[in-house]
Design a protein around this motif. Structure first.
Motif, short mmCIF file in Angstrom:
data_model
loop_
_atom_site.label_atom_id
_atom_site.label_comp_id
_atom_site.label_asym_id
_atom_site.label_seq_id
_atom_site.Cartn_x
_atom_site.Cartn_y
_atom_site.Cartn_z
N ARG A 5 -11.43 -0.56 8.07
CA ARG A 5 -11.53 -0.28 6.62
C ARG A 5 -10.71 0.96 6.29
O ARG A 5 -10.69 1.91 7.08
N LEU A 6 -10.07 0.93 5.13
CA LEU A 6 -9.31 2.10 4.70
C LEU A 6 -10.27 3.07 4.01
O LEU A 6 -10.85 2.75 2.98
N VAL A 7 -10.44 4.24 4.63
CA VAL A 7 -11.33 5.26 4.08
C VAL A 7 -10.48 6.52 3.91
O VAL A 7 -10.04 7.10 4.90
N GLY A 8 -10.22 6.91 2.66
CA GLY A 8 -9.30 8.02 2.41
C GLY A 8 -7.93 7.63 2.91
O GLY A 8 -7.41 6.57 2.56
N GLY A 19 1.20 -2.52 2.91
CA GLY A 19 0.53 -3.66 2.28
C GLY A 19 1.16 -4.98 2.71
O GLY A 19 0.93 -6.01 2.10
N GLU A 20 1.96 -4.94 3.79
CA GLU A 20 2.64 -6.15 4.25
C GLU A 20 2.12 -6.60 5.60
O GLU A 20 1.76 -5.77 6.45
N VAL A 21 2.10 -7.91 5.78
CA VAL A 21 1.67 -8.48 7.07
C VAL A 21 2.60 -8.00 8.17
O VAL A 21 3.82 -7.92 7.98
N VAL A 80 -1.36 -8.50 12.02
CA VAL A 80 -2.21 -7.66 11.18
C VAL A 80 -1.99 -8.03 9.71
O VAL A 80 -0.85 -8.05 9.23
N VAL A 81 -3.08 -8.37 9.03
CA VAL A 81 -3.00 -8.86 7.64
C VAL A 81 -3.80 -7.90 6.75
O VAL A 81 -4.95 -7.57 7.06
N GLY A 107 -4.96 -5.54 -5.91
CA GLY A 107 -3.63 -5.12 -5.47
C GLY A 107 -3.60 -3.97 -4.49
O GLY A 107 -2.53 -3.58 -4.02
N LYS A 108 -4.77 -3.39 -4.18
CA LYS A 108 -4.80 -2.24 -3.27
C LYS A 108 -5.41 -2.62 -1.92
O LYS A 108 -6.39 -3.36 -1.87
N VAL A 109 -4.83 -2.08 -0.84
CA VAL A 109 -5.35 -2.35 0.50
C VAL A 109 -6.71 -1.65 0.66
O VAL A 109 -6.83 -0.45 0.42
#
Ligand code: SME
Length: 160
Positions: free
Chosen positions: A50-53, A84-86, A110-111, A117-119
């Motif tokens: 997960r993207l955290v900060g 944001g790209e595979v 990695v996807v 629109g945000k990762v």
């Protein structure tokens, strides 16, 4: 339909059935990584960060213990989260900055998981087989991630 197309069609149906009635994202990440780990041939690690900060933090996964945090832009996963790209990498040892959590991994897919629109997370799949993932795997896994994104969006909408 080719065998691989049929395989991903079936996997897509299983993913929908697994997550459609559950709103908890972590629980869904856990079951989706278990499903993919069980069904995909020649994979040694499947999981979410997960993207955290500005860091990726380890989420539910199947496989050996892995790096807990990956800075945005670093390694294959961090590159996916930043761009944001595979990232479909035939030989991770040729990837500048690859982070070797499991030394036996050779190929990686990695996807990004995006909401509005945000990762928000990435799905990482590793294999010991060089060039394990082809264009059809990429499309198949992307369609599974799409179901995941729709599930998160639907949860966000009901909260509003
Ligand atoms: N190899 C990844 C790190 C995560 S693990 O493979 C689970 C990378 O370079 O980002």
């Amino acid at each position: 339909m080719s065998n691989q197309a049929e395989f991903y069609q079936e996997l897509l149906g299983q993913t929908k059935a697994l997550i459609s009635n559950e709103s908890d994202i972590i629980a869904n990440m856990a079951n989706v990584s278990a499903l993919l780990f069980e069904r995909l041939a020649e994979v040694n690690w499947v999981g979410f960060y997960r993207l955290v900060g500005d860091e990726l933090v380890l989420g539910p996964f199947q496989g050996k213990v892995a790096c807990l945090r990956i800075p945005l832009g670093q390694g294959v996963c961090g590159t996916c989260a930043l761009t944001g790209e595979v990232q479909r990498i035939a030989d991770v040892h040729q990837f500048d900055g690859h982070i070797a959590c499991d030394a036996s991994s050779n190929a990686e897919l990695v996807v990004p998981v995006k909401v509005a629109g945000k990762v928000v997370a990435i799905l990482d799949i590793d294999s010991t087989a060089l060039a394990r993932f082809d264009q059809q795997d990429e499309q198949g896994i992307m369609s599974i991630v799409k179901i995941f994104e729709q599930n998160i969006t639907a949860q966000n909408d009901t909260k509003r």
